[in-house]
Scaffold this motif. Structure first.
Motif, PDB file in Angstrom:
ATOM      1  N   MET A  15       0.826  -1.207   0.000  1.00 37.47           N
ATOM      2  CA  MET A  15       0.000   0.000   0.000  1.00 37.47           C
ATOM      3  C   MET A  15       0.860   1.257   0.000  1.00 37.47           C
ATOM      4  N   LEU A  16       1.941   1.246   0.781  1.00 33.88           N
ATOM      5  CA  LEU A  16       2.816   2.406   0.838  1.00 33.88           C
ATOM      6  C   LEU A  16       3.458   2.674  -0.516  1.00 33.88           C
ATOM      7  N   GLU A  17       3.921   1.628  -1.174  1.00 30.58           N
ATOM      8  CA  GLU A  17       4.548   1.829  -2.478  1.00 30.58           C
ATOM      9  C   GLU A  17       3.566   2.450  -3.461  1.00 30.58           C
ATOM     10  N   GLU A  18       2.342   1.949  -3.482  1.00 25.56           N
ATOM     11  CA  GLU A  18       1.338   2.495  -4.388  1.00 25.56           C
ATOM     12  C   GLU A  18       1.020   3.948  -4.037  1.00 25.56           C
ATOM     13  N   ALA A  19       0.924   4.234  -2.734  1.00 25.65           N
ATOM     14  CA  ALA A  19       0.621   5.592  -2.292  1.00 25.65           C
ATOM     15  C   ALA A  19       1.715   6.574  -2.700  1.00 25.65           C
ATOM     16  N   VAL A  20       2.974   6.160  -2.568  1.00 28.13           N
ATOM     17  CA  VAL A  20       4.081   7.051  -2.936  1.00 28.13           C
ATOM     18  C   VAL A  20       4.027   7.378  -4.417  1.00 28.13           C
ATOM     19  N   ARG A  21       3.719   6.408  -5.241  1.00 24.56           N
ATOM     20  CA  ARG A  21       3.636   6.654  -6.685  1.00 24.56           C
ATOM     21  C   ARG A  21       2.523   7.660  -7.002  1.00 24.56           C
ATOM     22  N   ILE A  22       1.394   7.542  -6.310  1.00 28.33           N
ATOM     23  CA  ILE A  22       0.291   8.481  -6.518  1.00 28.33           C
ATOM     24  C   ILE A  22       0.703   9.884  -6.083  1.00 28.33           C
ATOM     25  N   ILE A  23       1.310   9.996  -4.906  1.00 30.81           N
ATOM     26  CA  ILE A  23       1.711  11.303  -4.375  1.00 30.81           C
ATOM     27  C   ILE A  23       2.707  11.974  -5.310  1.00 30.81           C
ATOM     28  N   ARG A  24       3.680  11.218  -5.779  1.00 28.37           N
ATOM     29  CA  ARG A  24       4.675  11.799  -6.694  1.00 28.37           C
ATOM     30  C   ARG A  24       4.015  12.337  -7.961  1.00 28.37           C
ATOM     31  N   GLU A  25       3.082  11.571  -8.504  1.00 23.09           N
ATOM     32  CA  GLU A  25       2.437  12.005  -9.739  1.00 23.09           C
ATOM     33  C   GLU A  25       1.604  13.263  -9.505  1.00 23.09           C
TER      34      GLU A  25
END
Length: 325
Positions: free
Chosen positions: A127-137
């Motif tokens: 979940m954290l990995e997916e969240a970081v990708r969303i935040i960066r975008e």
């Protein structure tokens, strides 16, 4: 050059007090200020848990020089990553580019409150990995739609996005999390002075070296016995280790888990008392491991004003001498 920070410990102080301490910490000479992001205190004796983002927004307006960061925010349960991106962008603008977004996989203590359950470690990392990708975008300011395993984002856009985005630090605890997050993060956050972990991070991080950010609790007081008693009363939970700390859901669980911990046990792991040289020595393992940023946690709300007035500046002189040596 190693930088030294002051921790805005939301678990032990109210919001107005934290803003005042932030001003005083900047005046004392700290390089950065890191705020915890909790819904509960670890122990009831700490007695506080204001909203970290409101505190940091206020701090951004009463400070001028110190960098600010969350240490750390969980962007997966209590907060949706799209909301974290908006908050981080706003705080970066309010602080004129002084903010770093520290992220981690969270603790049950703070995330269970929304009633979504507490996932396994493996799921939390996914979940954290997916969240970081969303935040960066989203921090690019571009309109974003995302349909992942854990999160969906529907035509979202952060309208007030700072030029250059927001630096992101990610909390790691072992080789597996380093392997997963070194390429996604700008900076490394970890709680243990592990030189091997830092070496692994530098090998895997794009471009090599980055900031390595740690935290050291201390209990300064003119009276050593008072300092030890305060550390035992409010910080004995820290000896349980993060494998335990991430799982217990309420302060009562931490009370029960630490009922056999004695004051002398705490004093063996946390530097306590008026001896500034002894307090400064507690950062040496982090310096030797290669940390670039070390934030002090002064334990106890009742000790903050006197610590910042009398002890902070000379303590900083000592730890900077150690770092230079």
């Amino acid at each position: 050059m190693t930088r030294f920070g002051y921790t805005l410990m939301t678990e032990q102080s109210g919001p107005r007090e934290l803003v005042e301490y932030a001003q005083r910490a900047e005046a004392a000479g700290f390089d950065f200020e890191a705020s915890s992001d909790h819904y509960f205190p670890w122990l009831e004796s700490q007695g506080h848990s204001p909203y970290a983002w409101g505190v940091l927004a206020a701090v951004s307006q009463v400070t001028e020089r110190v960098e600010l960061m969350t240490y750390v925010t969980c962007p997966t349960t209590r907060y949706h990553p799209a909301v974290v991106a908006q908050k981080a962008a706003t705080l970066q603008l309010l602080s004129d580019g002084r903010f770093t977004l520290g992220l981690g996989s969270g603790e049950n203590l703070n995330e269970h409150v929304v009633g979504e359950g507490w996932p396994s470690v493996a799921v939390r990392q996914d979940m954290l990995e997916e969240a970081v990708r969303i935040i960066r975008e989203l921090l690019t300011g571009e309109q974003t739609t995302f349909d992942g395993q854990w999160f969906r984002v529907d035509s979202a856009r952060v309208w007030d996005a700072p030029d250059g985005g927001v630096p992101i630090g990610i909390a790691v605890s072992g080789d597996e999390s380093v392997s997963r997050f070194a390429e996604l993060a700008d900076h490394m956050i970890t709680t243990m002075p592990d030189a091997d972990l830092i070496a692994s991070w530098d090998r895997l991080h794009p471009g090599g070296s980055s900031r390595k950010i740690g935290q050291v609790p201390i209990s300064w007081d003119p009276d050593k016995d008072t300092a030890i008693a305060r550390a035992h009363d409010q910080f004995r939970w820290s000896g349980l280790g993060w494998d335990v700390n991430a799982e217990l859901p309420m302060p009562a669980g931490f009370e029960a888990a630490t009922e056999s911990v004695r004051p002398e046990d705490v004093a063996e792991t946390i530097a306590c008392g008026p001896d500034l040289d002894a307090l400064a020595e507690s950062v040496k393992p982090f310096l030797e491991a290669g940390f670039t940023d070390i934030a002090f946690v002064q334990i106890g709300d009742e000790a903050q004003e006197q610590f910042l007035e009398e002890a902070a500046a000379p303590l900083l002189e000592r730890v900077r001498e150690l770092a230079g040596a």
